[in-house]
Design an enzyme around this catalytic site. Structure first.
Site, PDB file in Angstrom:
ATOM      1  N   TYR A  69     -30.433  75.013 -10.434  1.00 45.18           N
ATOM      2  CA  TYR A  69     -30.001  73.687  -9.987  1.00 45.18           C
ATOM      3  C   TYR A  69     -28.487  73.521 -10.028  1.00 45.18           C
ATOM      4  O   TYR A  69     -27.968  72.480  -9.616  1.00 45.18           O
ATOM      5  CB  TYR A  69     -30.671  72.588 -10.819  1.00 45.18           C
ATOM      6  N   LYS A  88     -40.099  81.844 -18.428  1.00 47.64           N
ATOM      7  CA  LYS A  88     -40.584  82.980 -17.637  1.00 47.64           C
ATOM      8  C   LYS A  88     -39.863  84.228 -18.131  1.00 47.64           C
ATOM      9  O   LYS A  88     -39.356  85.050 -17.353  1.00 47.64           O
ATOM     10  CB  LYS A  88     -40.315  82.700 -16.145  1.00 47.64           C
ATOM     11  N   ASP A  99     -46.142  79.703 -16.538  1.00 47.07           N
ATOM     12  CA  ASP A  99     -47.307  79.526 -15.661  1.00 47.07           C
ATOM     13  C   ASP A  99     -48.553  79.229 -16.485  1.00 47.07           C
ATOM     14  O   ASP A  99     -49.380  78.397 -16.116  1.00 47.07           O
ATOM     15  CB  ASP A  99     -47.512  80.722 -14.720  1.00 47.07           C
ATOM     16  N   ASP A 115     -38.704  70.653 -14.073  1.00 51.38           N
ATOM     17  CA  ASP A 115     -38.852  69.768 -12.919  1.00 51.38           C
ATOM     18  C   ASP A 115     -40.321  69.763 -12.473  1.00 51.38           C
ATOM     19  O   ASP A 115     -40.924  68.713 -12.239  1.00 51.38           O
ATOM     20  CB  ASP A 115     -37.955  70.284 -11.786  1.00 51.38           C
TER      21      ASP A 115
END
Ligand code: NAP
Length: 485
Positions: free
Chosen positions: A133, A180, A213, A237
């Site tokens: 971002y 991740k 995930d 987000d």
């Protein structure tokens, strides 16, 4: 008498666009009726500012008001197509380094969802200014776009400490770090490593790590198992919207954007242009954000009074706005607001949490820098645009570097080694990362050797980007391509 001498805090109020002014008015009425110790200084940002030609959507006077008051209650801001390109929301977050996005997700009484009764009560703490971002993007070739995912050790540390601070302030028991790290070992892995380094400073709080995930999966299967989740910008987000959906959707979700000098509170929803100006908007999300604001400034009792009035209004289901009512039975913003005001002083069956003051670690003004004990340059990745085959490019570059300080270690395409061949199948695009290793690693910066290599590569190929391969304190500071030995 000024606000401070009356024991009141001056808050910059940005009504914003669309339904913003309606939900702001409703929220301010409820705060006033509850005797909240605040006075509002109204400021402009968003569509009107863009129309006046202010490219950031945030006029100077607004930025000054925020800088002076330090606390903001903000309505939704549009980024109108055709008036400007920057998001005024992002401008405000970045201008004041509002690095911590705090999104509580809690079952609200009376709001029925498929998850009702599960006891969902969690907080997502999302890093708000780093990661992809930061918006650092380049077209590397006409076909290949790159977005830099920048994550920093101080950025990870402050968001992780903010998550633990939220846990302490809200009497929560556990913080889960969601990353991740299994794939992005240096960026997402940094957040995991910093979490493991910082965590022992908070021995009273249980701590675990989860792959993002699986976190999304668990949020749907067993959302009640989470307490505080800390995560990076893009992960946060996505999962914070998912989590809001578990308890009734974006329309009722509040959030805080916290930095060292400024705290900005807002609804998660946007300006809802379809219902703007009709007196139909539900002010619950902005009101809940104002409750967070009141706790942030230490006005715990009045925050609880308002929260309980909201809870009982929702639980009793009288005079709810259309979004929370069966079709045709909703009332307008004003009637809902009056109902909440009438309920001030009543207590619902849903207890408010026992909050204490949130204590964020202030970050030094100095540029953050860590000097490793040793620093070695071991090579250079040169990114080359070419329509050659991997074998042809490999043979040519081996010849190019034959009598230089470098040797060609391999070539990869979108992260997969394609030269020397590994036997796999890779669809090639015109974007090759050519890894040259120094025949003799150096603690210098080898600028002359790099310039010599680049000049030779450039004589045959178009290059668009280079990346130094370094070792800090003896540890490789770069990733290997898939298939690279
Ligand atoms: P949105 O404004 O959140 O609205 C989507 C729909 O949600 C609305 O049409 C409405 O549904 C419902 N809704 C949202 N808030 C509501 C409320 N308080 N009361 C009742 N219903 C509510 O999303 P959008 O249409 O995607 O975005 C519109 C604009 O807002 C865009 O310019 C976007 O950039 C901006 N935005 C700003 C922020 C921010 O400032 N933080 C955040 C998100 C979006 P019905 O139509 O079914 O009534």
């Amino acid at each position: 008498m000024n606000a401070a001498s009356q024991g009141k805090r001056t808050i910059t109020a940005i009504p914003g666009d669309g339904i913003g002014p309606e939900v702001m008015h409703a929220t301010q009425r409820i705060l006033e009726a509850a005797g909240a110790p605040v006075v509002f200084e109204t400021a402009e940002a968003g569509a009107n500012a863009f129309r006046k030609g202010i490219a950031t959507g945030a006029p100077r006077e607004t930025l000054d008001s925020i800088a002076t008051n330090g606390i903001v209650l903000k309505g939704p801001l549009e980024t109108p197509v055709g008036f400007g390109e920057k998001s005024a929301n992002v401008t405000l977050r970045k201008h004041f380094e509002l690095y911590a996005n705090i999104r509580p997700v809690r079952e609200l009484p009376g709001i029925r969802t498929p998850f009702t009764g599960r006891g969902i009560d969690l907080v997502i703490v999302r890093e708000n200014v780093e990661d992809v971002y930061a918006g650092i993007e380049h077209m590397q070739t006409p076909d290949v776009a790159q977005c830099l995912k920048l994550m920093t050790a101080p950025g990870c540390e402050r968001i992780i400490r903010a998550a633990f601070a939220v846990a302490v302030a809200e009497g929560r028991k556990a913080v889960t770090c969601a990353t991740k790290a299994n794939i992005m070992k240096l960026t997402e892995g940094m957040m995991k490593r910093v979490f493991e380094r910082v965590g022992p400073d908070y021995p009273a709080i249980a701590q675990d790590h989860i792959i993002i995930d699986n976190c999304a999966h668990q949020l749907v299967l067993a959302p009640e198992r989470f307490d505080v989740i800390v995560t990076s910008n893009m992960n946060g987000d996505i999962i914070s919207d998912l989590a809001a959906g578990l308890v009734g959707g974006l329309g009722i979700a509040p959030s805080a954007n916290l930095g060292d000098r400024v705290a900005m509170f807002e609804a998660v929803h946007g300006s809802a242009p379809q219902i703007a100006g009709k007196g139909l908007a539900n002010p619950t999300a902005l009101l809940s954000a104002a409750v967070m604001l009141l706790r942030h400034i230490g006005a715990f009792a009045v925050a609880e009074t308002i929260e309980q009035a909201l809870f009982i209004t929702l639980a009793e289901g009288r005079n709810l706005t259309g979004d929370l009512s069966p079709r045709g039975h909703g009332v307008g913003t004003a009637a809902f607001t009056e109902q909440v005001i009438q309920n001030l002083g009543r207590t619902s069956n849903a207890a408010s949490r026992a909050y204490s003051a949130l204590s964020l670690t202030p970050w030094p003004d100095a540029t953050a820098h860590t000097e490793p004990a040793t620093r070695e340059l071991v090579g250079l990745d040169v990114f080359v645009e070419s329509d050659a085959t991997a074998a042809a490019l490999g043979a040519a570059l081996e010849a190019v570097c034959a009598d230089t300080a470098f040797r060609l270690a391999g070539i990869s395409n979108r992260g997969v080694q394609v030269h020397p061949p590994t036997g796999g199948y890779t669809f090639l695009v015109d974007h090759f990362a050519c890894r040259f290793l120094l025949r003799a690693p150096t603690d210098g910066d080898a600028t002359d050797a790099i310039a010599d290599l680049l000049a030779r590569v450039a004589a045959r190929y178009r290059w668009m980007h280079i990346e130094k391969l370094q070792r800090f304190d003896g540890v490789e500071a770069f990733e290997r391509a898939q298939g690279e030995g």
